[in-house]
Design a protein around this motif. Sequence first.
Motif, PDB file in Angstrom:
ATOM      1  N   UNK A   1      43.481  38.899  41.150  1.00 19.36           N
ATOM      2  CA  UNK A   1      44.303  40.304  41.930  1.00 19.36           C
ATOM      3  C   UNK A   1      44.480  39.948  43.134  1.00 19.36           C
ATOM      4  N   UNK A   2      43.656  39.227  43.908  1.00 27.41           N
ATOM      5  CA  UNK A   2      43.813  38.931  45.400  1.00 27.41           C
ATOM      6  C   UNK A   2      44.141  37.068  45.647  1.00 27.41           C
ATOM      7  N   UNK A   3      44.762  37.031  46.783  1.00 29.72           N
ATOM      8  CA  UNK A   3      45.247  35.802  47.071  1.00 29.72           C
ATOM      9  C   UNK A   3      43.837  35.261  47.580  1.00 29.72           C
ATOM     10  N   UNK A   4      43.105  35.804  48.024  1.00 31.28           N
ATOM     11  CA  UNK A   4      41.484  35.399  48.704  1.00 31.28           C
ATOM     12  C   UNK A   4      40.746  34.835  47.375  1.00 31.28           C
ATOM     13  N   UNK A   5      40.851  35.644  46.344  1.00 29.94           N
ATOM     14  CA  UNK A   5      39.841  35.289  45.328  1.00 29.94           C
ATOM     15  C   UNK A   5      40.436  33.918  44.828  1.00 29.94           C
ATOM     16  N   UNK A   6      41.908  33.780  44.787  1.00 36.28           N
ATOM     17  CA  UNK A   6      42.319  32.602  44.164  1.00 36.28           C
ATOM     18  C   UNK A   6      42.049  31.198  45.076  1.00 36.28           C
TER      19      UNK A   6
ATOM     20  N   UNK B   1      33.892  36.621  41.297  1.00 34.96           N
ATOM     21  CA  UNK B   1      33.200  37.225  42.110  1.00 34.96           C
ATOM     22  C   UNK B   1      33.755  37.959  43.199  1.00 34.96           C
ATOM     23  N   UNK B   2      34.732  37.076  43.821  1.00 36.15           N
ATOM     24  CA  UNK B   2      35.364  37.562  45.019  1.00 36.15           C
ATOM     25  C   UNK B   2      36.176  38.784  44.812  1.00 36.15           C
ATOM     26  N   UNK B   3      36.929  38.546  43.639  1.00 34.02           N
ATOM     27  CA  UNK B   3      37.906  39.536  43.175  1.00 34.02           C
ATOM     28  C   UNK B   3      36.946  41.028  43.186  1.00 34.02           C
ATOM     29  N   UNK B   4      35.789  41.031  42.345  1.00 39.40           N
ATOM     30  CA  UNK B   4      34.975  42.032  42.209  1.00 39.40           C
ATOM     31  C   UNK B   4      34.432  42.696  43.383  1.00 39.40           C
ATOM     32  N   UNK B   5      33.892  41.557  44.522  1.00 42.57           N
ATOM     33  CA  UNK B   5      33.631  42.183  45.476  1.00 42.57           C
ATOM     34  C   UNK B   5      34.446  42.669  46.657  1.00 42.57           C
TER      35      UNK B   5
END
Length: 138
Positions: free
Chosen positions: A54-59, A112-116
Amino acid sequence: MVKEGMVMNEKPKRNLMSPNEKRYKGIRMRKWGKWVAEIREPNKRSRIWLGSYKTAVAAARAYDTAVFYLRGPSARLNFPEQVLQDGNGGEGVGGDMSATLIRQKAAEVGARVDAELRLENKMVEKLDMNKLPEAYGL
């Protein structure tokens, strides 16, 4: 409209990102807004699919995990300070892991990053801006 230096038949590239948004290595945005990550295997033409997020950071964090396992500590990372916090303790670093295991590790970090980030956004949405910071223990 033809810009200087463009070939007549060449279409201008669409830029779906805002000018203020940072561009991360190893990721791209789908037309419908999801972010995807993939990485080329060393000395091969094939790619390892790392998932959609969902986010660029998670990818980008999923990409970092994969590149760290493929190329070791000398790899160029989007978030160099985060790679050891993601549980990349060093086992299998530098190319001796299978593509399947690398994909799995990267997907775990990205999810995990997306969930956070989702949890963080929900907490911010619940804040009552009319209350003083002391009411929240700040």
